[in-house]
Design a protein around this motif. Structure first.
Motif, mmCIF file in Angstrom:
data_model
loop_
_atom_site.group_PDB
_atom_site.id
_atom_site.type_symbol
_atom_site.label_atom_id
_atom_site.label_comp_id
_atom_site.label_asym_id
_atom_site.label_seq_id
_atom_site.Cartn_x
_atom_site.Cartn_y
_atom_site.Cartn_z
ATOM 1 N N THR A 63 35.085 7.506 42.155
ATOM 2 C CA THR A 63 36.195 7.111 43.026
ATOM 3 C C THR A 63 37.310 8.120 42.842
ATOM 4 O O THR A 63 37.534 8.635 41.741
ATOM 5 C CB THR A 63 36.710 5.692 42.694
ATOM 6 O OG1 THR A 63 37.162 5.660 41.333
ATOM 7 C CG2 THR A 63 35.630 4.648 42.893
ATOM 8 N N GLY A 66 41.169 6.953 46.959
ATOM 9 C CA GLY A 66 40.784 5.970 47.975
ATOM 10 C C GLY A 66 39.398 6.161 48.539
ATOM 11 O O GLY A 66 38.969 5.412 49.418
ATOM 12 N N LEU A 67 38.678 7.156 48.039
ATOM 13 C CA LEU A 67 37.314 7.448 48.486
ATOM 14 C C LEU A 67 36.342 7.124 47.365
ATOM 15 O O LEU A 67 36.610 7.427 46.201
ATOM 16 C CB LEU A 67 37.205 8.925 48.862
ATOM 17 C CG LEU A 67 35.838 9.440 49.295
ATOM 18 C CD1 LEU A 67 35.399 8.793 50.608
ATOM 19 C CD2 LEU A 67 35.871 10.961 49.443
ATOM 20 N N CYS A 68 35.221 6.495 47.710
ATOM 21 C CA CYS A 68 34.150 6.234 46.742
ATOM 22 C C CYS A 68 32.931 7.022 47.181
ATOM 23 O O CYS A 68 32.468 6.878 48.318
ATOM 24 C CB CYS A 68 33.830 4.746 46.680
ATOM 25 S SG CYS A 68 32.488 4.361 45.515
ATOM 26 N N ALA A 96 34.455 -0.964 44.970
ATOM 27 C CA ALA A 96 35.298 0.131 45.455
ATOM 28 C C ALA A 96 36.564 -0.419 46.106
ATOM 29 O O ALA A 96 37.663 0.084 45.852
ATOM 30 C CB ALA A 96 34.510 1.006 46.436
ATOM 31 N N CYS A 101 39.766 1.598 47.003
ATOM 32 C CA CYS A 101 39.102 2.522 47.931
ATOM 33 C C CYS A 101 38.977 1.862 49.297
ATOM 34 O O CYS A 101 38.708 0.670 49.388
ATOM 35 C CB CYS A 101 37.720 2.903 47.421
ATOM 36 S SG CYS A 101 37.761 3.859 45.886
#
Length: 153
Positions: A63, A66-68, A96, A101
């Motif tokens: 992670t 904010g992106l997984c 997430a 995320c």
């Protein structure tokens, strides 16, 4: 193989160097943090075991900002028709979201499971050609906030 370039600098090639990998990760994380302002790098996993403790399947992901990113998702062959892939994926998406995320990314070779991810709302964003056997690496993306709530585990 080691090559001396005459200036006291040495170039070495060979098998994976764990110490080098760790250092490269540290350096790139510092560079990425400076460039983006996102310093919240983390990892997550989902693991399923059977009654005897044997691995049924699992997922490993990272992670950041904010992106997984899903790195690995695997389910034992004799359990693939039991819905474990979907359960593992939904659990990772829920984790997430809990970690802040709002989007997911994954890549899957054409002989693996791009259709599986597409059935779970992932959209193809590109392909890398030249995978052995004439295959391609399919890159997929999913927003976790542009949809109805996912099904319960």
């Amino acid at each position: 193989m080691t090559t001396d370039h005459g200036s006291g600098t040495t170039l070495t090639t060979g098998e994976r160097d764990t110490e080098l990998n760790d250092r490269l990760s540290e350096e790139l994380t510092a560079f990425n943090t400076a460039a983006t302002g996102a310093a919240d790098y983390g990892t997550l996993s989902v693991k399923v075991t059977d009654e005897s403790g044997e691995l049924v399947g699992g997922l490993a992901a990272w992670t950041w900002g904010g992106l997984c990113g899903i790195e690995l998702l695997w389910v034992r062959e004799d359990s693939r028709k039991d819905g474990w892939g979907s359960k593992i994926l939904r659990a990772a998406e829920a984790e997430a979201l809990q970690r802040g995320c709002d989007r997911m990314t994954v890549s899957s070779f054409t002989f693996q499971a791009p259709g599986f991810y597409q059935r779970h709302g992932y959209a193809e964003t590109g392909r890398t050609l030249g995978i052995p056997g004439g295959h391609e690496d399919v890159h997929l993306f999913k927003s976790l906030t542009d949809q109805a709530p996912s099904h319960p585990l």
